[in-house]
Design an enzyme around this catalytic site. Structure first.
Site, PDB file in Angstrom:
ATOM      1  N   LYS A  52      12.908  16.877 -43.193  1.00 24.03           N
ATOM      2  CA  LYS A  52      12.722  15.803 -42.203  1.00 24.03           C
ATOM      3  C   LYS A  52      11.843  16.291 -41.048  1.00 24.03           C
ATOM      4  O   LYS A  52      10.942  15.581 -40.599  1.00 24.03           O
ATOM      5  CB  LYS A  52      14.090  15.303 -41.694  1.00 24.03           C
ATOM      6  CG  LYS A  52      14.846  14.494 -42.743  1.00 24.03           C
ATOM      7  CD  LYS A  52      16.287  14.170 -42.359  1.00 24.03           C
ATOM      8  CE  LYS A  52      16.995  13.464 -43.514  1.00 24.03           C
ATOM      9  NZ  LYS A  52      18.419  13.153 -43.260  1.00 24.03           N
ATOM     10  N   GLN A  96      23.047  14.825 -39.150  1.00 21.94           N
ATOM     11  CA  GLN A  96      23.087  15.046 -40.596  1.00 21.94           C
ATOM     12  C   GLN A  96      24.533  15.063 -41.093  1.00 21.94           C
ATOM     13  O   GLN A  96      25.392  15.743 -40.517  1.00 21.94           O
ATOM     14  CB  GLN A  96      22.371  16.374 -40.941  1.00 21.94           C
ATOM     15  CG  GLN A  96      22.161  16.613 -42.429  1.00 21.94           C
ATOM     16  CD  GLN A  96      21.246  15.588 -43.105  1.00 21.94           C
ATOM     17  OE1 GLN A  96      20.372  14.991 -42.493  1.00 21.94           O
ATOM     18  NE2 GLN A  96      21.458  15.358 -44.384  1.00 21.94           N
ATOM     19  N   ASP A 119      18.963   6.077 -38.711  1.00 24.42           N
ATOM     20  CA  ASP A 119      19.624   6.167 -40.016  1.00 24.42           C
ATOM     21  C   ASP A 119      20.228   4.821 -40.414  1.00 24.42           C
ATOM     22  O   ASP A 119      20.592   4.624 -41.572  1.00 24.42           O
ATOM     23  CB  ASP A 119      20.769   7.192 -39.954  1.00 24.42           C
ATOM     24  CG  ASP A 119      20.414   8.522 -40.602  1.00 24.42           C
ATOM     25  OD1 ASP A 119      19.568   8.536 -41.517  1.00 24.42           O
ATOM     26  OD2 ASP A 119      21.002   9.543 -40.199  1.00 24.42           O
TER      27      ASP A 119
HETATM   28  N1  GUN Z   1      23.433  13.044 -45.640  1.00 25.87           N
HETATM   29  C1  GUN Z   1      22.996  12.591 -46.841  1.00 25.87           C
HETATM   30  N2  GUN Z   1      22.073  11.617 -46.682  1.00 25.87           N
HETATM   31  C2  GUN Z   1      21.940  11.435 -45.351  1.00 25.87           C
HETATM   32  C3  GUN Z   1      21.123  10.571 -44.569  1.00 25.87           C
HETATM   33  O1  GUN Z   1      20.359   9.727 -45.064  1.00 25.87           O
HETATM   34  N3  GUN Z   1      21.258  10.705 -43.220  1.00 25.87           N
HETATM   35  C4  GUN Z   1      22.116  11.591 -42.652  1.00 25.87           C
HETATM   36  N4  GUN Z   1      22.191  11.629 -41.316  1.00 25.87           N
HETATM   37  N5  GUN Z   1      22.877  12.412 -43.358  1.00 25.87           N
HETATM   38  C5  GUN Z   1      22.795  12.329 -44.703  1.00 25.87           C
END
Ligand code: GUN
Length: 289
Positions: A52, A96, A119
């Site tokens: 990311k 996350q 998100d």
């Molecule tokens: N853990 C697995 N997929 C995601 C996601 O799309 N966003 C976040 N914040 N954590 C995750």
């Protein structure tokens, strides 16, 4: 059989975003800025977060990564979120997941300012999504919709079977595929661990979206000819044949299933890169507001 190439599509989207950033800056706008919080050092989460941050760099976004040890208290985490909420230079904030057991994930999700929730996990944004109101769509479901749209997969009137009811993928994608939209307008069946006769249900799917996290779970006998398969599963298994020592396996037994499909996403290179592209898209949307 056509591959839904998430790697190429996400690169196309990133190029489009990079152009938009240049335009935004040259018209006096601010540089988009994404903040990410990572708790602990889970291998998969480290991989996602570094991808990311790298993607932000690639499209010209600023990024800030805040790391905490896995014994961080919930209060300290919440006060960091509050600080970022108040920081006017930061447009988007993600925490996350998963978080360590002693931290209440929903409490953390609710603490994020919904206007910075790129998100799309905040209950207020999930509510708007369900009502078809403008909001940030959760990145993985949004990435699935974008792939279906760019590859012109017909969805209206089709039977879409979703396997898995997680808050991040299964539940929101089942809502999105049933909305009066394109892609959408499907008849949706949401299946989960208590579903009986799963084989019989998946065999009737025109579009099968699998987000279970069980490697090679969907086998050729479980699908009908002509199905479009979206494989969201990413299981990391040890491998002697890769540089990293790991390889990624999807929820679908790709080799045996692919010849029955009209479309299929590979793992890796399918939904995964699309998730990141859509997160960036949501962040730019926040900056523009
Ligand atoms: N853990 C697995 N997929 C995601 C996601 O799309 N966003 C976040 N914040 N954590 C995750």
């Amino acid at each position: 059989m056509k591959i839904l190439d998430g790697k190429k599509t996400s690169n196309d989207i990133k190029e489009e975003l990079a152009i938009e950033v240049v335009k935004l800056l040259s018209s006096g706008g601010k540089r988009p800025h994404l903040a990410a919080i990572l708790v602990g050092n889970d291998g998969a989460s480290e991989t996602y977060i570094s991808a990311k941050v790298k993607a932000c760099d690639k499209v010209g976004f600023a990024s800030t990564l805040v790391r905490f040890n896995d014994d961080v208290s919930q209060d300290i985490l919440l006060s960091e979120i509050d600080k970022i909420n108040k920081n006017t230079d930061i447009d988007g904030l993600i925490v996350q997941l998963p978080l360590p057991k002693h931290i209440d994930e929903m409490r953390v999700t609710e603490a994020i300012d919904p206007t910075k929730d790129v998100d799309g996990f905040h209950p207020a944004n999930i509510g708007k999504m369900a009502l078809n109101l403008p909001t940030y769509l959760p990145a993985t479901p949004a990435g699935i919709l974008e792939l279906l749209k760019r590859y012109k997969v017909e969805t209206a009137g089709k039977h879409c079977v979703v396997v898995g009811r997680s808050h991040i993928v299964g539940s929101p994608i089942s809502i999105l595929m049933s909305r009066n939209n394109n892609p959408g307008n499907c008849t949706v069946t949401l299946t989960h661990s208590r579903t009986q006769n799963l084989h019989e249900i998946t065999q009737t799917a025109d579009i099968l979206i699998v987000a279970l996290g069980k490697a090679n779970f969907i086998t050729a006998d479980m699908v009908k000819k002509g199905v479009c398969i979206i494989d969201v599963g990413i299981t990391r298994v040890k491998s002697d044949y890769t540089k990293s020592g790991w390889k990624l396996i999807g929820d679908v037994a790709f080799k045996q299933v692919k010849d029955k499909c009209s479309f299929i996403t590979p793992v890796p290179g399918g939904v995964g890169p699309m998730t990141i592209a859509m997160l960036l898209k949501n962040t730019l949307k926040s900056t523009k507001k």
